[in-house]
Design an enzyme around this catalytic site. Structure first.
Site, PDB file in Angstrom:
ATOM      1  N   GLY A  53       0.774  -1.237   0.000  1.00 41.96           N
ATOM      2  CA  GLY A  53       0.000   0.000   0.000  1.00 41.96           C
ATOM      3  C   GLY A  53       0.799   1.277   0.000  1.00 41.96           C
ATOM      4  O   GLY A  53       0.258   2.337   0.328  1.00 41.96           O
ATOM      5  N   TRP A  55       2.046   2.964  -2.627  1.00 43.50           N
ATOM      6  CA  TRP A  55       1.554   3.874  -3.665  1.00 43.50           C
ATOM      7  C   TRP A  55       0.177   4.415  -3.289  1.00 43.50           C
ATOM      8  O   TRP A  55      -0.118   5.588  -3.532  1.00 43.50           O
ATOM      9  CB  TRP A  55       1.521   3.157  -5.020  1.00 43.50           C
ATOM     10  CG  TRP A  55       2.853   3.136  -5.687  1.00 43.50           C
ATOM     11  CD1 TRP A  55       4.074   3.197  -5.072  1.00 43.50           C
ATOM     12  CD2 TRP A  55       3.123   3.064  -7.085  1.00 43.50           C
ATOM     13  NE1 TRP A  55       5.079   3.160  -6.002  1.00 43.50           N
ATOM     14  CE2 TRP A  55       4.539   3.077  -7.246  1.00 43.50           C
ATOM     15  CE3 TRP A  55       2.333   2.970  -8.217  1.00 43.50           C
ATOM     16  CZ2 TRP A  55       5.144   3.010  -8.502  1.00 43.50           C
ATOM     17  CZ3 TRP A  55       2.934   2.901  -9.468  1.00 43.50           C
ATOM     18  CH2 TRP A  55       4.332   2.924  -9.601  1.00 43.50           C
ATOM     19  N   ASP A 131      -5.674  -5.923  -4.788  1.00 44.78           N
ATOM     20  CA  ASP A 131      -4.580  -6.887  -4.680  1.00 44.78           C
ATOM     21  C   ASP A 131      -5.149  -8.209  -4.175  1.00 44.78           C
ATOM     22  O   ASP A 131      -6.195  -8.245  -3.508  1.00 44.78           O
ATOM     23  CB  ASP A 131      -3.487  -6.391  -3.729  1.00 44.78           C
ATOM     24  CG  ASP A 131      -2.151  -7.085  -3.992  1.00 44.78           C
ATOM     25  OD1 ASP A 131      -2.067  -8.304  -3.789  1.00 44.78           O
ATOM     26  OD2 ASP A 131      -1.206  -6.400  -4.421  1.00 44.78           O
ATOM     27  N   ASP A 147      -8.942 -10.499  -8.017  1.00 43.72           N
ATOM     28  CA  ASP A 147      -8.041 -10.888  -9.096  1.00 43.72           C
ATOM     29  C   ASP A 147      -8.256  -9.934 -10.268  1.00 43.72           C
ATOM     30  O   ASP A 147      -9.387  -9.807 -10.773  1.00 43.72           O
ATOM     31  CB  ASP A 147      -8.324 -12.332  -9.513  1.00 43.72           C
ATOM     32  CG  ASP A 147      -7.360 -12.841 -10.580  1.00 43.72           C
ATOM     33  OD1 ASP A 147      -6.482 -12.062 -10.996  1.00 43.72           O
ATOM     34  OD2 ASP A 147      -7.488 -14.007 -10.987  1.00 43.72           O
ATOM     35  N   ASP A 185       2.141  -1.339  -9.725  1.00 41.93           N
ATOM     36  CA  ASP A 185       3.519  -1.539  -9.283  1.00 41.93           C
ATOM     37  C   ASP A 185       3.794  -3.011  -9.006  1.00 41.93           C
ATOM     38  O   ASP A 185       4.727  -3.356  -8.286  1.00 41.93           O
ATOM     39  CB  ASP A 185       3.792  -0.707  -8.023  1.00 41.93           C
ATOM     40  CG  ASP A 185       5.272  -0.669  -7.649  1.00 41.93           C
ATOM     41  OD1 ASP A 185       6.113  -0.736  -8.575  1.00 41.93           O
ATOM     42  OD2 ASP A 185       5.586  -0.593  -6.451  1.00 41.93           O
ATOM     43  N   LYS A 225       4.867  -0.974 -13.951  1.00 44.38           N
ATOM     44  CA  LYS A 225       6.247  -1.428 -13.881  1.00 44.38           C
ATOM     45  C   LYS A 225       6.536  -2.398 -15.012  1.00 44.38           C
ATOM     46  O   LYS A 225       5.693  -3.234 -15.368  1.00 44.38           O
ATOM     47  CB  LYS A 225       6.521  -2.111 -12.540  1.00 44.38           C
ATOM     48  CG  LYS A 225       7.937  -2.643 -12.387  1.00 44.38           C
ATOM     49  CD  LYS A 225       8.110  -3.415 -11.096  1.00 44.38           C
ATOM     50  CE  LYS A 225       8.032  -2.509  -9.906  1.00 44.38           C
ATOM     51  NZ  LYS A 225       8.323  -3.221  -8.635  1.00 44.38           N
TER      52      LYS A 225
END
Length: 405
Positions: A53, A55, A131, A147, A185, A225
């Site tokens: 967490g 970000w 997440d 998901d 990320d 990313k």
């Protein structure tokens, strides 16, 4: 690795704990925002692969609490100092200088009015973090344990952004595309096999992109990313289909020894007639065999050619690349064009520009800095809720015993 040894190794690890961030990755997002102004005109944000967490914590402190970091914080401090100097040494400034300082700073009334506007705007900010791992609560953040590849995640996300969301609404309407910024990320557990890690990371990026295409509004932004490697320009070209600007950025807080980078996609503009859906995501998937057969049918059939040299002749097997055969026995093979350009239809590569983010005077993430003698190692701001090693810790502590075989 022990806590004290890591403190000595990584300056950003120490700074994250000193400034109250959950992880050092918070500095990466701050440096990306400082370079690309990601948070301007943004009120709906989705943070994918958000655990633990950090970000989301940046989004909460910047968009909801109105805090400023980096260059913007320095500019505010500089403006405040100049305004104080104007009040104390008003006779030392010329009228032109006074006018310049007044134009570059706010008076107390204007600042109070602006704070009221910011407070009203912060109430309209909606941030959703997704997440598979549980995330500790954050102020103003809605966390979903879901998901990102499952089709049911999009209606769940839209319901979190707008409680009055109707799943039966017409697809493609503005009400179903309310997101200004999508962040990701996430990264897989690296194996050390770089080609495998790059491939798995690219598939995770495609999963984040598929969800982003379902919820982004025109003009939206997407940041994810990536692991840079061979043939990564294909990924850049695919993203260029949906976004006007695609840039590869490397924050200074990201170690130079890592292949990690961040792809920044600005101004979302989907092709005409495109309809995003997690039920039919981008990528190959189960259509691999069909695509391979179609590709084989498109390849030209090249006959065997005889090549001649000073020492004699020898046979050359059929060439698998696009080629043209002549009656003289000479085969002309088309060489892949590596000239940079936007004409991707003719086989030319499109290489995204690369930008290094972060102040050069900031800490070097690969350097080791000497700690003062009175330094006290701090505990993490937010320990993981359900780490993968939790079971091992319980077994070690004797809270549970392994089953006998």
């Amino acid at each position: 690795m022990g806590k004290s040894s890591k403190d000595k190794r990584d300056a950003y690890y120490r700074l994250a704990k000193e400034q109250g961030w959950r992880a050092r990755s918070a500095f990466k997002l701050l440096q990306l925002d400082e370079e690309f102004d990601l948070f301007s005109n943004v009120s709906r944000v989705v943070d994918l692969c958000a655990a633990p967490g950090s970000w989301s914590q940046v989004l909460s402190r910047v968009l909801i609490k109105g805090e400023k970091f980096g260059r913007s914080a320095w500019q505010d401090r500089d403006a405040k100092v100049r305004q104080q100097m104007l009040g104390v040494f008003s006779d030392a400034f010329t009228p032109e200088q006074k006018e310049s300082i007044e134009n570059s700073t706010w008076s107390g009334d204007e600042a109070a009015q602006n704070n009221g506007v910011d407070a009203a705007a912060s109430r309209d900010v909606k941030i959703v973090s997704i997440d598979l791992q549980p995330i500790s609560p954050l102020a103003g953040i809605t966390t979903l344990r879901a998901d990102i590849t499952h089709p049911a995640t999009v209606p769940l996300l839209l319901s979190a952004l707008d409680p009055s969301y109707d799943p039966a609404a017409v697809a493609g309407t503005q009400a179903q595309h309310p997101v200004d910024l999508v962040l990701s990320d996430g990264a897989p557990d690296v194996t050390g096999l770089h080609d495998l890690d790059i491939y798995v990371q690219s598939q995770l990026l495609f999963a984040a992109l598929n969800l982003a295409l379902c919820v982004l509004k025109p003009g939206g932004k997407f940041v994810a990313k990536i692991f840079r490697g061979r043939n990564v320009d294909i990924l850049y070209a695919q993203l260029k289909i949906f976004f006007e600007k695609v840039i590869v950025a490397k924050p200074r807080s990201s170690r130079a020894s890592s292949v990690e980078a961040f792809i920044v996609c600005l101004n979302f503009r989907p092709p005409a007639g495109f309809q995003a859906s997690l039920e039919e995501p981008l990528g190959v998937g189960q259509r691999l065999d069909t695509l391979v057969r179609e590709r084989e049918m498109q390849l030209p059939i090249v006959a065997e050619a005889t090549m001649q040299s000073e020492k004699g002749t020898w046979d050359c097997s059929a060439v698998s690349t696009p080629a043209t055969s002549h009656e003289s026995g000479i085969t002309e093979v088309e060489v892949y064009d590596e000239v940079e350009g936007n004409n991707m239809g003719n086989g030319a590569r499109w290489i995204a520009p690369f930008i290094a983010c972060g102040d050069l005077s900031a800490f070097d993430s690969d350097a080791s800095y000497q700690l003062p003698e009175d330094y006290v190692s701090l505990d993490p701001v937010q320990p993981p809720i359900a780490p993968p090693y939790k079971r091992a810790l319980e077994m070690r502590a004797g809270l549970s015993k392994p089953a006998k075989v």
